[in-house]
Enzyme design. Structure first.
Site: not given
Ligand code: RBF
Ligand code: MG
Length: 382
Positions: A17, A19, A312
């Site tokens: 696809d 768009d 983050e």
């Molecule tokens: N939060 C998620 O919900 N799922 C993820 O896969 C996930 N992977 C992350 C990977 C890295 C390297 C970092 C630094 C953060 C990740 N987080 C992920 C966010 C994490 O939940 C978040 O930094 C904390 O909630 C702090 O607010």
């Molecule tokens: Mg489309």
């Protein structure tokens, strides 16, 4: 997996696809709609976007005319809006991974079709700005060349016919619900790559659901694998972002033991919207302290289900004190994986630590380590 179901998956051609799948056309819709609706004293609020994605122009136009109670016919609306869109085609960006995918399939001589509800003329007008695209497709079909647009299977069946490939051996890649419905109705394998976040429950008909084209693994479908992954990382065109460190949700250090140096997304929402959510890595510069390795998440953190797309970064270094308010500079050089949800906090923490190790190791590769000297990391806006 049984032999039968794994064989069923082998495909020999790909139908794409345009768009929302290859082109970030959605980013334009708001702008054009706003300019248009202001004339009628209305404002585009984006809430209808899900009702027009994947539709033909006439259907999408009818939705807008009706939803906004416009004092014009669908045809009048179309004749006014069409030139406004046409002026913008030159500005539409390829979605991340689009050119990489097209080049990969084309290099491996995988037959490719482009099948869009847009008119053939519009398709040509849009893709001419993207080098190598037009030549890569042996078939290009517009919504005006078949009896009914998606969600009808017509356009996909016609594409398969012109590719001379059995429908069941075609892989469709689609961002919208009508597209997925059409591909399945045509008896094809369908990968959904939704362009609206947090709507995965609408795509249960698809054979696979991915977050962006960066997460497509062609070998799953019997196609040649990408060869650009290195030690669990995908090099990307580096991007830069910087600003003062703000307090995040306060979960990083308290709950996770992973102190993230959150960046204010103020003024960066446009930039962030261009990048798929996911886990990335790169280099971080703190003006008064130095340069550090960094792994970061971009997105909504499915585990915490945030409302806002955030960024983050986790600086892979033990700091003795906080540095809120300090200017943080990031050069993002690679991609690791899509954001995921986890059944336990422990498994989320374990995965993030694994990301940290992957980033730490990869950043020693010359391909990534060279960006440590990027002047952006040392400049300061404060
Ligand atoms: N939060 C998620 O919900 N799922 C993820 O896969 C996930 N992977 C992350 C990977 C890295 C390297 C970092 C630094 C953060 C990740 N987080 C992920 C966010 C994490 O939940 C978040 O930094 C904390 O909630 C702090 O607010
Ligand atoms: Mg489309």
């Amino acid at each position: 997996m049984s032999v039968a179901s794994s064989l069923k998956k082998l495909v020999s051609g790909v139908i794409l696809d345009l768009d929302g799948t290859l082109l970030n056309t959605d980013a334009l819709v708001g702008g054009v709609m706003n300019v248009f609706l202001v004339k009628y004293g209305k404002q585009w609020d984006g809430r209808e976007v899900h009702k027009i994605l994947g539709k033909t122009h006439i259907e999408a136009s009818a939705v807008v005319v009706q939803e906004y109670g416009l004092p014009c016919s669908t045809e009048e609306f179309m004749s006014e809006i069409t030139p406004m869109f046409s002026e913008q085609w030159c500005k539409v960006k390829a979605l991340p991974g689009a050119s990489r995918l097209i080049k990969h399939l084309s290099d491996h001589k995988v037959p490719m079709a482009l099948a869009s509800n847009s008119s053939k003329a519009n398709i040509d007008a849009k893709i001419k700005f993207h080098q190598g695209w037009k030549e890569s497709f042996s078939v290009i079909i517009g919504g005006d060349e078949v009896r009914a647009g998606k969600p009808s299977p017509d356009i996909f069946l016609e594409a398969a016919n012109r590719l001379n490939i059995e429908p069941s051996h075609c892989l469709v890649i689609e961002d919208s619900v009508p597209g997925v419905t059409g591909g399945k109705a045509a008896g094809m394998q369908v990968v959904a790559v939704p362009s609206i976040p947090k709507q995965s429950d609408l795509f249960t008909a698809a054979d696979d659901l991915i977050n962006s084209l960066l997460d497509l693994h062609p070998e799953k479908w019997g196609l040649p694998p990408f060869e650009d992954w290195i030690e669990g990382t995908l090099p990307i065109e580096p991007w830069h972002i910087g600003g003062p460190v703000i307090k995040g949700y306060g979960r990083g250090s308290k709950v996770l033991g992973i102190p993230t140096a959150n960046l204010s997304t103020e003024g960066y929402s446009d930039l962030l919207s261009q990048y798929p959510s996911g886990v990335y890595f790169g280099w971080a510069g703190l003006s008064t302290r130095g340069i550090y390795k960094m792994a970061m998440s971009v997105g909504w953190n499915p585990y915490f289900n945030n409302n806002e797309k955030t960024i983050e970064p986790w600086l892979l270094h033990e700091f003795k004190d906080d540095f809120y308010g300090e200017d943080l500079r990031l050069v993002i050089v690679g991609y690791i994986r899509p954001e995921a949800n986890f059944s336990t906090l422990e498994s989320l923490i374990a995965k993030i630590h694994e990301d940290g190790r992957v980033a730490e190791k990869a950043l020693d590769l010359p391909l990534y380590s060279k960006y440590k000297d990027d002047p952006f990391l040392r400049s300061s806006s404060l």
